[in-house]
Write a protein that holds these residues in place. Structure first.
Motif, PDB file in Angstrom:
ATOM      1  N   ARG A   1     -12.431   5.335   7.123  1.00  0.00           N
ATOM      2  CA  ARG A   1     -12.038   5.956   8.380  1.00  0.00           C
ATOM      3  C   ARG A   1     -10.535   6.228   8.351  1.00  0.00           C
ATOM      4  O   ARG A   1      -9.792   5.591   7.585  1.00  0.00           O
ATOM      5  N   SER A   2     -10.093   7.153   9.183  1.00  0.00           N
ATOM      6  CA  SER A   2      -8.658   7.441   9.280  1.00  0.00           C
ATOM      7  C   SER A   2      -8.262   7.520  10.746  1.00  0.00           C
ATOM      8  O   SER A   2      -9.072   7.896  11.607  1.00  0.00           O
ATOM      9  N   PHE A   3      -6.997   7.154  11.026  1.00  0.00           N
ATOM     10  CA  PHE A   3      -6.504   7.062  12.399  1.00  0.00           C
ATOM     11  C   PHE A   3      -5.108   7.666  12.470  1.00  0.00           C
ATOM     12  O   PHE A   3      -4.255   7.388  11.633  1.00  0.00           O
TER      13      PHE A   3
ATOM     14  N   ALA B   1       3.554   5.811  15.335  1.00  0.00           N
ATOM     15  CA  ALA B   1       4.225   4.664  14.726  1.00  0.00           C
ATOM     16  C   ALA B   1       3.172   3.637  14.373  1.00  0.00           C
ATOM     17  O   ALA B   1       2.127   3.546  15.029  1.00  0.00           O
ATOM     18  N   VAL B   2       3.467   2.842  13.342  1.00  0.00           N
ATOM     19  CA  VAL B   2       2.567   1.782  12.899  1.00  0.00           C
ATOM     20  C   VAL B   2       3.336   0.472  12.885  1.00  0.00           C
ATOM     21  O   VAL B   2       4.420   0.383  12.298  1.00  0.00           O
TER      22      VAL B   2
ATOM     23  N   ILE C   1      -1.201   4.879   3.968  1.00  0.00           N
ATOM     24  CA  ILE C   1      -0.685   5.597   5.121  1.00  0.00           C
ATOM     25  C   ILE C   1      -0.098   6.913   4.634  1.00  0.00           C
ATOM     26  O   ILE C   1       0.813   6.924   3.796  1.00  0.00           O
ATOM     27  N   ASP C   2      -0.622   8.020   5.137  1.00  0.00           N
ATOM     28  CA  ASP C   2      -0.089   9.338   4.793  1.00  0.00           C
ATOM     29  C   ASP C   2       0.891   9.779   5.875  1.00  0.00           C
ATOM     30  O   ASP C   2       0.651   9.580   7.069  1.00  0.00           O
ATOM     31  N   ALA C   3       1.997  10.386   5.434  1.00  0.00           N
ATOM     32  CA  ALA C   3       3.055  10.784   6.369  1.00  0.00           C
ATOM     33  C   ALA C   3       3.133  12.302   6.477  1.00  0.00           C
ATOM     34  O   ALA C   3       3.220  13.004   5.474  1.00  0.00           O
ATOM     35  N   ASP C   4       3.076  12.786   7.694  1.00  0.00           N
ATOM     36  CA  ASP C   4       3.305  14.199   8.007  1.00  0.00           C
ATOM     37  C   ASP C   4       4.003  14.203   9.358  1.00  0.00           C
ATOM     38  O   ASP C   4       4.772  13.291   9.667  1.00  0.00           O
ATOM     39  N   GLU C   5       3.747  15.180  10.200  1.00  0.00           N
ATOM     40  CA  GLU C   5       4.306  15.127  11.547  1.00  0.00           C
ATOM     41  C   GLU C   5       3.820  13.875  12.259  1.00  0.00           C
ATOM     42  O   GLU C   5       4.546  13.262  13.038  1.00  0.00           O
ATOM     43  N   GLN C   6       2.584  13.500  12.010  1.00  0.00           N
ATOM     44  CA  GLN C   6       2.043  12.229  12.463  1.00  0.00           C
ATOM     45  C   GLN C   6       1.678  11.389  11.251  1.00  0.00           C
ATOM     46  O   GLN C   6       1.491  11.908  10.152  1.00  0.00           O
ATOM     47  N   LEU C   7       1.604  10.089  11.468  1.00  0.00           N
ATOM     48  CA  LEU C   7       1.098   9.202  10.425  1.00  0.00           C
ATOM     49  C   LEU C   7      -0.422   9.208  10.468  1.00  0.00           C
ATOM     50  O   LEU C   7      -1.026   9.285  11.549  1.00  0.00           O
ATOM     51  N   LYS C   8      -1.032   9.117   9.309  1.00  0.00           N
ATOM     52  CA  LYS C   8      -2.488   8.996   9.236  1.00  0.00           C
ATOM     53  C   LYS C   8      -2.798   7.725   8.434  1.00  0.00           C
ATOM     54  O   LYS C   8      -2.446   7.636   7.257  1.00  0.00           O
ATOM     55  N   VAL C   9      -3.429   6.769   9.098  1.00  0.00           N
ATOM     56  CA  VAL C   9      -3.731   5.482   8.488  1.00  0.00           C
ATOM     57  C   VAL C   9      -5.170   5.487   8.008  1.00  0.00           C
ATOM     58  O   VAL C   9      -6.099   5.711   8.791  1.00  0.00           O
TER      59      VAL C   9
ATOM     60  N   ILE D   1       0.840  -1.197   0.000  1.00  0.00           N
ATOM     61  CA  ILE D   1       0.000   0.000   0.000  1.00  0.00           C
ATOM     62  C   ILE D   1       0.875   1.247   0.000  1.00  0.00           C
ATOM     63  O   ILE D   1       2.031   1.200   0.424  1.00  0.00           O
ATOM     64  N   PRO D   2       0.357   2.378  -0.468  1.00  0.00           N
ATOM     65  CA  PRO D   2       1.121   3.628  -0.397  1.00  0.00           C
ATOM     66  C   PRO D   2       1.451   3.992   1.052  1.00  0.00           C
ATOM     67  O   PRO D   2       0.622   3.831   1.945  1.00  0.00           O
ATOM     68  N   GLY D   3       2.678   4.463   1.253  1.00  0.00           N
ATOM     69  CA  GLY D   3       3.104   4.913   2.571  1.00  0.00           C
ATOM     70  C   GLY D   3       3.750   3.848   3.432  1.00  0.00           C
ATOM     71  O   GLY D   3       4.230   4.147   4.532  1.00  0.00           O
ATOM     72  N   ILE D   4       3.805   2.612   2.949  1.00  0.00           N
ATOM     73  CA  ILE D   4       4.327   1.519   3.771  1.00  0.00           C
ATOM     74  C   ILE D   4       5.823   1.662   4.017  1.00  0.00           C
ATOM     75  O   ILE D   4       6.365   1.093   4.976  1.00  0.00           O
ATOM     76  N   ASP D   5       6.517   2.450   3.183  1.00  0.00           N
ATOM     77  CA  ASP D   5       7.974   2.591   3.309  1.00  0.00           C
ATOM     78  C   ASP D   5       8.406   3.679   4.279  1.00  0.00           C
ATOM     79  O   ASP D   5       9.606   3.895   4.470  1.00  0.00           O
TER      80      ASP D   5
END
Length: 465
Positions: free
Chosen positions: A265-267, A271-272, A248-256, A160-164
């Protein structure tokens, strides 16, 4: 940023351990991978006088998965975490990791020394087959009469996108997080996910678990799973079922981002942890050159004596598609030794396999569960009790750990068909139940044995006596 750093704990370098006798390429036994079964076969055959070579691609993995990144270090983390309370957790995270790393380093060194002292040649390089029982490693070729594939398994991931993102880790990477996260999101709901949830909850981390399954604790009886989930929720776990993670979107926090029961839904998370199972390490081994077949999951195909499709080649431990436990790998080594150098009477059929999931208290099982027995049309009686209600078992009250339950599934002939123990020391007691099942002891006989007092083993008297 909460990211994982995996230090090299080994004191050994490839150069230090490189042997100068390069002209010798023919061996009695070659083992690919330093896991439990392989290293034990290597040591024992070397002690018996065979010439043995063992290949391991990383010095950090001398001794195998269990002692370096698996069951031993994770249980050390759990032990250290349970000595920590509240606000002490963040201050102690580095100390906890250091305790883990010190134990791993000691065991890594001891395992290398153990096999080398037995006369095993250790080659620290990636190995692959180039022919029938012919292996290439470090630009050298090695031939052996017997080859043991012992390359283990590694964590599955999500495509999925963001897994790296470095804050997205597997069961190895989560052990090396630079900082203790405030919010940890776990993708998966199996035993590995449960153990890390228990670990980080005890460190005052907000833990959310997203499981693709519709219910928590799929392999366990429903009443047991429900009780365990309620206990973990009381400790702070947020569990979300039927969750399919999309990106998974990456910023200061991760958004799943996930689909939960058909809704988007988003969380948020610091860390994941992706804990969705493990897959056999068979990629780039050149198995096709050796005539070794794999199944549609990528595991090496073996028979009950652990023969592969190639003559003289065995596959042991997690790589062969069987139960992925270190103690199963240890039993695999017995099967191979007996088949190749013994009487050939031992095999993997009808093994009685206990399990333990190290939440707090531990959750242990053996045999079949209710759903399996019902599918097979087998009649049974369930005998169970809450640990706090077992009058003849005062030990949990003494140590102030009365959480849990015990459950036995008994057949019409009084045979034990399955058992679940969720209590203090269940990881030890379940072995007694497994032994009773293996030798055909009845439930009445097991419950009627004399047990020291006060002991947690008195659960057997309390439920079966």
């Amino acid at each position: 940023m909460v990211a994982a750093v995996d230090p090299n704990n080994s004191k050994h370098s490839t150069e230090k351990r490189h042997f100068v006798n390069q002209e010798q390429h023919d061996y009695d036994v070659a083992v690919i991978g330093f896991g439990k079964a392989g290293k034990t076969i290597a040591r024992k055959r070397a002690e018996a006088g065979d010439s043995v070579v063992l290949f391991e691609q990383s010095p950090r993995m001398y001794g195998g998965t269990c002692i370096n990144v698996g069951c031993v270090p994770t249980k050390k983390l759990l032990f250290e975490a349970h000595k920590t309370t509240g606000s002490d957790a963040r201050a102690r995270w580095e100390e906890i990791k250091e305790a883990r790393n010190a134990l791993v380093s000691t065991m890594n060194e001891a395992n290398l020394d153990m096999v080398e002292q037995a006369g095993v040649k250790v080659v620290t390089a990636r190995a692959k087959f180039v022919g029938a029982r012919e292996i290439e490693a470090d630009q050298q070729r090695y031939r052996a009469k017997t080859v043991i594939i012992n390359t283990g398994a590694s964590a599955r991931t999500l495509d999925i996108p963001g897994i790296d993102d470095p804050r997205v880790v597997d069961s190895t990477g989560v052990q090396f997080l630079e900082q203790l996260p405030k919010q940890l999101l776990i993708v998966g709901g199996g035993p590995i996910a449960m153990e890390f949830a228990s670990l980080f909850i005890s460190l005052d981390v907000q833990v959310r678990m997203l499981d693709q399954s519709p219910q928590f604790g799929g392999p366990f009886d429903r009443d047991v799973a429900d009780a365990v989930l309620e206990h973990l929720q009381d400790q702070g776990l947020e569990f979300i079922a039927s969750a399919d993670v999309q990106r998974i979107d990456a910023d200061e926090q991760l958004k799943v981002h996930a689909t939960v029961d058909g809704a988007e839904r988003s969380f948020d998370a610091d860390a994941v942890l992706v804990a969705i199972g493990r897959q056999a390490n068979t990629q780039d081994l050149g198995l096709e050159h050796a005539g070794v077949d794999v199944d549609d999951r990528g595991s090496v195909v073996v028979d009950k004596h652990l023969h592969t499709s190639a003559d003289g080649v065995y596959a042991v431990g997690d790589v062969n598609g069987g139960p992925q436990f270190t103690y199963i790998s240890f039993d695999d080594h017995r099967v191979v030794l007996d088949d190749r150098w013994g009487e050939g009477a031992r095999d993997t059929a009808d093994r009685v396999i206990p399990t333990a999931t190290y939440i707090d208290p531990p959750l242990a099982t053996v045999g079949r569960n209710e759903a399996q027995l019902e599918r097979e049309g087998i009649s049974f009686e369930a005998k169970k009790a809450k640990i706090a209600d077992i009058a003849v078992m005062p030990r949990p009250k003494i140590v102030e750990q009365t959480t849990g339950m015990a459950k036995f599934l008994i057949g019409e002939d009084d045979q034990i068909l399955g058992a679940t123990l969720w209590c203090v020391d269940s990881q030890e007691i379940i072995n007694t139940v497994a032994l009773a099942m293996r030798v055909g002891m009845t439930a009445t006989e097991l419950g009627g044995q004399i047990i020291t007092h006060p002991a947690n083993s008195e659960v057997l008297n309390g439920v079966l006596g």
